[in-house]
Design a protein around this motif. Structure first.
Motif, mmCIF file in Angstrom:
data_model
loop_
_atom_site.group_PDB
_atom_site.id
_atom_site.type_symbol
_atom_site.label_atom_id
_atom_site.label_comp_id
_atom_site.label_asym_id
_atom_site.label_seq_id
_atom_site.Cartn_x
_atom_site.Cartn_y
_atom_site.Cartn_z
ATOM 1 N N GLY A 1 73.736 5.681 65.172
ATOM 2 C CA GLY A 1 73.949 4.448 65.950
ATOM 3 C C GLY A 1 72.727 3.561 65.957
ATOM 4 N N ARG A 2 71.547 4.170 66.044
ATOM 5 C CA ARG A 2 70.317 3.385 66.042
ATOM 6 C C ARG A 2 70.081 2.700 64.695
ATOM 7 N NH1 ARG A 2 66.370 7.835 69.000
ATOM 8 N NH2 ARG A 2 67.257 7.676 71.103
ATOM 9 N N VAL A 3 70.385 3.460 63.612
ATOM 10 C CA VAL A 3 70.205 2.893 62.281
ATOM 11 C C VAL A 3 71.144 1.719 62.048
ATOM 12 C CG1 VAL A 3 70.445 3.367 59.818
ATOM 13 C CG2 VAL A 3 69.330 5.047 61.292
ATOM 14 N N CYS A 4 72.387 1.888 62.509
ATOM 15 C CA CYS A 4 73.377 0.802 62.336
ATOM 16 C C CYS A 4 72.968 -0.446 63.100
ATOM 17 C CB CYS A 4 74.748 1.274 62.807
ATOM 18 S SG CYS A 4 75.489 2.538 61.727
ATOM 19 N N LYS A 5 72.333 -0.285 64.236
ATOM 20 C CA LYS A 5 71.898 -1.439 64.992
ATOM 21 C C LYS A 5 70.769 -2.175 64.267
ATOM 22 C CE LYS A 5 73.106 0.371 69.553
ATOM 23 N NZ LYS A 5 72.598 0.785 70.876
ATOM 24 N N GLU B 1 75.258 25.521 71.812
ATOM 25 C CA GLU B 1 74.549 24.427 72.472
ATOM 26 C C GLU B 1 73.630 23.700 71.491
ATOM 27 O OE1 GLU B 1 72.503 26.116 75.751
ATOM 28 O OE2 GLU B 1 74.317 26.465 76.943
ATOM 29 N N GLU B 2 72.906 24.460 70.678
ATOM 30 C CA GLU B 2 72.026 23.844 69.676
ATOM 31 C C GLU B 2 72.824 23.043 68.658
ATOM 32 O OE1 GLU B 2 68.401 24.016 69.094
ATOM 33 O OE2 GLU B 2 68.759 24.227 71.236
ATOM 34 N N LEU B 3 73.989 23.548 68.295
ATOM 35 C CA LEU B 3 74.846 22.837 67.344
ATOM 36 C C LEU B 3 75.340 21.524 67.950
ATOM 37 C CD1 LEU B 3 76.291 22.790 64.633
ATOM 38 C CD2 LEU B 3 78.143 24.115 65.667
ATOM 39 N N ARG B 4 75.756 21.569 69.208
ATOM 40 C CA ARG B 4 76.210 20.340 69.874
ATOM 41 C C ARG B 4 75.074 19.336 69.992
ATOM 42 N NH1 ARG B 4 79.388 23.900 73.188
ATOM 43 N NH2 ARG B 4 77.670 24.030 74.687
ATOM 44 N N ASN B 5 73.887 19.818 70.326
ATOM 45 C CA ASN B 5 72.737 18.916 70.439
ATOM 46 C C ASN B 5 72.409 18.280 69.093
ATOM 47 O OD1 ASN B 5 72.465 19.533 73.157
ATOM 48 N ND2 ASN B 5 70.963 21.152 72.802
ATOM 49 N N GLY B 6 72.526 19.060 68.029
ATOM 50 C CA GLY B 6 72.269 18.520 66.701
ATOM 51 C C GLY B 6 73.273 17.450 66.315
ATOM 52 N N VAL B 7 74.545 17.684 66.630
ATOM 53 C CA VAL B 7 75.583 16.694 66.319
ATOM 54 C C VAL B 7 75.355 15.415 67.121
ATOM 55 C CG1 VAL B 7 78.049 16.193 66.464
ATOM 56 C CG2 VAL B 7 77.278 18.435 65.656
ATOM 57 N N LYS B 8 75.019 15.572 68.404
ATOM 58 C CA LYS B 8 74.750 14.395 69.243
ATOM 59 C C LYS B 8 73.556 13.605 68.696
ATOM 60 C CE LYS B 8 76.488 16.397 73.565
ATOM 61 N NZ LYS B 8 76.096 16.886 74.921
ATOM 62 N N TYR B 9 72.539 14.326 68.263
ATOM 63 C CA TYR B 9 71.351 13.658 67.714
ATOM 64 C C TYR B 9 71.699 12.856 66.463
ATOM 65 C CZ TYR B 9 66.810 13.018 65.492
ATOM 66 O OH TYR B 9 65.704 12.470 64.873
ATOM 67 N N LEU B 10 72.525 13.451 65.593
ATOM 68 C CA LEU B 10 72.911 12.760 64.369
ATOM 69 C C LEU B 10 73.690 11.491 64.678
ATOM 70 C CD1 LEU B 10 73.918 15.733 62.017
ATOM 71 C CD2 LEU B 10 71.878 14.291 61.887
ATOM 72 N N PHE B 11 74.622 11.577 65.639
ATOM 73 C CA PHE B 11 75.401 10.381 65.973
ATOM 74 C C PHE B 11 74.534 9.332 66.637
ATOM 75 C CE2 PHE B 11 79.196 13.093 65.490
ATOM 76 C CZ PHE B 11 79.992 12.201 64.780
ATOM 77 N N THR B 12 73.605 9.783 67.483
ATOM 78 C CA THR B 12 72.687 8.828 68.129
ATOM 79 C C THR B 12 71.798 8.146 67.112
ATOM 80 O OG1 THR B 12 72.673 10.214 70.116
ATOM 81 C CG2 THR B 12 70.921 8.566 69.899
ATOM 82 N N LEU B 13 71.263 8.958 66.173
ATOM 83 C CA LEU B 13 70.417 8.408 65.120
ATOM 84 C C LEU B 13 71.193 7.436 64.247
ATOM 85 C CD1 LEU B 13 67.677 8.477 63.652
ATOM 86 C CD2 LEU B 13 68.560 10.378 62.273
#
Length: 322
Positions: free
Chosen positions: A318-322, A304-316
Motif C-alpha cells: 500500500g505504501r509503495v502504491c501511494k 501469528e508470525e505468518l499473519r504479521n508477515g502477510v499484514k506487513y506485505l500488504f502494508t508495504l
C-alpha cells in the motif's frame, strides 16, 4: 496429441507443487529463523534444516527435472554431466530431509524421556553438529551414483540425457550398494521414527498418569509441563506421520519392484505398476511441501508470525502504491 492420463496429471501437478513448495519452504525458513515461534534454538535448527533440504528437492527435482522434462525442449539441463549432477544433488537433498526428520525425532525423545542427556544433547551446538554431519554424509553417500550414468545420445559431439551403464546392472558391488541404499533411505529412517515415537508416546502417557495422580487434590489443575509435552507430541507425531504416509507408496513400490524386476525401458505408461511408481514419486515430493502447513496447524506463534508477515506485505504494498 493425446497424452496418457498419468501424464496429464503430472503436467498440472508439478507446476502447482513447485509454486507451493518454493513459497511454503521459503516462508518456513524466514519465520523459523526469526526465532519467535516459541521453539528452542535446537528444534528451530532442525526444522530450518528440513525446510532448506525440502526447498532444494523442489528446485532440483520438481523444477529442473520434472517440469523441465515435460515443458522444455532439449536444453543445457539435459547435458549428461549436468543431468547426473542433478540426480546426485536431489539424492543428497532427499537424504538430508529424511535424516533431519529422524534427528528431530531422536532429539524430542531425548528431551522428553532422557532428562540426564538433555543438557548435553538438546542444544543448539549439537543440533548444528548433527545437521552438518548429515549434510556431509548425504553428499558422500550420493557421489558414487554420479559415475553410473552415461549419455543416451551424442548430438554434435555433446552428450545428452542420463542412462545407467551396463556395469551398474551386472556388477554385484553395485547390486549390494543399491540394496544397502534402499535400507538406508527410507526403510531405516521409518523404523527409527516409529521406534522412538512409540517410546516417546509411552513415556508421555505414563508421566501424565503420574502427574494427574499427584495433582488430583490441587485446586489449580492447569499443568504447564503437561501442556508443553502435549504440544511437543502433536508436532512430533504430525511431522513423523506425514513423512511415513507420503513415503509409503514409494516404499511399497520399491520393495515390489525388487521382487518383480519390472522393466520400464518400453515405458508402458498405462501399466498399473508404472502408474503406481509415478504416484509414489508425486506423493514423495509432496512431503517436501507439507511441513509448513503442519507448523501452521500445530504452532500458534507460527501462525501469528505468518499473519504479521502477510499484514506487513500488504502494508508495504500500500505504501509503495501511494
Amino acid at each position: 496429441m493425446d497424452y496418457p492420463v498419468i501424464f496429464e496429471i503430472e503436467r498440472i501437478y508439478y507446476p502447482v507443487l513447485a509454486a507451493v513448495g518454493i513459497t511454503v519452504n521459503l516462508v518456513a525458513i524466514v519465520i523459523l529463523s526469526r526465532g519467535k515461534c516459541g521453539l528452542s534454538k535446537c528444534i528451530t535448527r532442525y526444522l530450518v534444516g528440513m525446510a532448506a533440504a525440502d526447498l532444494t528437492v523442489v528446485i532440483i527435482e520438481v523444477i529442473m527435472k520434472r517440469i523441465n522434462n515435460i515443458y522444455v525442449p532439449v536444453n543445457v539441463l539435459f547435458i549428461t554431466p549436468i543431468c547426473a549432477l542433478k540426480l546426485v544433488t536431489k539424492m543428497a537433498a532427499l537424504d538430508c530431509s529424511v535424516w533431519f526428520t529422524v534427528a528431530f525425532t531422536v532429539d524430542r525423545f531425548v528431551a522428553i524421556c532422557c532428562q540426564n542427556l538433555k543438557p548435553k544433547f538438546c542444544t543448539q551446538r549439537m543440533a548444528s553438529l548433527v545437521v552438518g554431519t548429515v549434510c556431509m554424509l548425504g553428499c558422500l553417500r550420493s557421489i558414487p551414483f554420479y559415475f553410473v550414468y552415461q549419455p543416451q545420445f551424442i548430438i554434435n559431439g555433446v552428450p545428452y540425457f542420463c542412462i545407467l551403464t551396463a556395469a551398474y546392472h551386472t556388477s554385484p558391488w553395485w547390486a549390494a550398494y543399491e540394496f544397502f541404499d534402499s535400507i538406508l533411505t527410507p526403510l531405516l529412517p521409518i523404523f527409527f521414527i516409529l521406534f522412538f515415537n512409540v517410546l516417546t508416546a509411552k513415556h508421555i502417557i505414563m508421566s501424565n498418569i503420574v502427574r494427574r495422580t499427584l495433582l488430583r487434590n490441587v485446586d489449580n489443575h492447569n499443568d504447564p509441563e503437561t501442556e508443553n509435552r502435549k504440544k511437543s507430541m502433536i508436532l512430533l507425531f504430525t511431522l513423523s506421520g506425514n513423512f511415513i504416509l507420503l513415503w509409503a507408496t514409494y516404499v511399497v513400490h520399491s520393495l515390489s519392484w525388487r521382487v518383480k524386476n519390472y522393466n520400464y525401458t518400453d515405458r508402458y505408461y498405462t501399466n498399473p505398476i508404472y502408474i503406481n511408481q509415478q504416484t509414489g514419486y508425486m506423493l514423495q515430493l509432496l512431503s517436501s511441501c507439507t511441513n509448513t502447513c503442519i507448523y501452521g496447524l500445530t504452532l500458534r506463534k507460527f501462525r501469528e508470525e505468518l499473519r504479521n508477515g502477510v499484514k506487513y506485505l500488504f502494508t508495504l504494498n500500500g505504501r509503495v502504491c501511494k
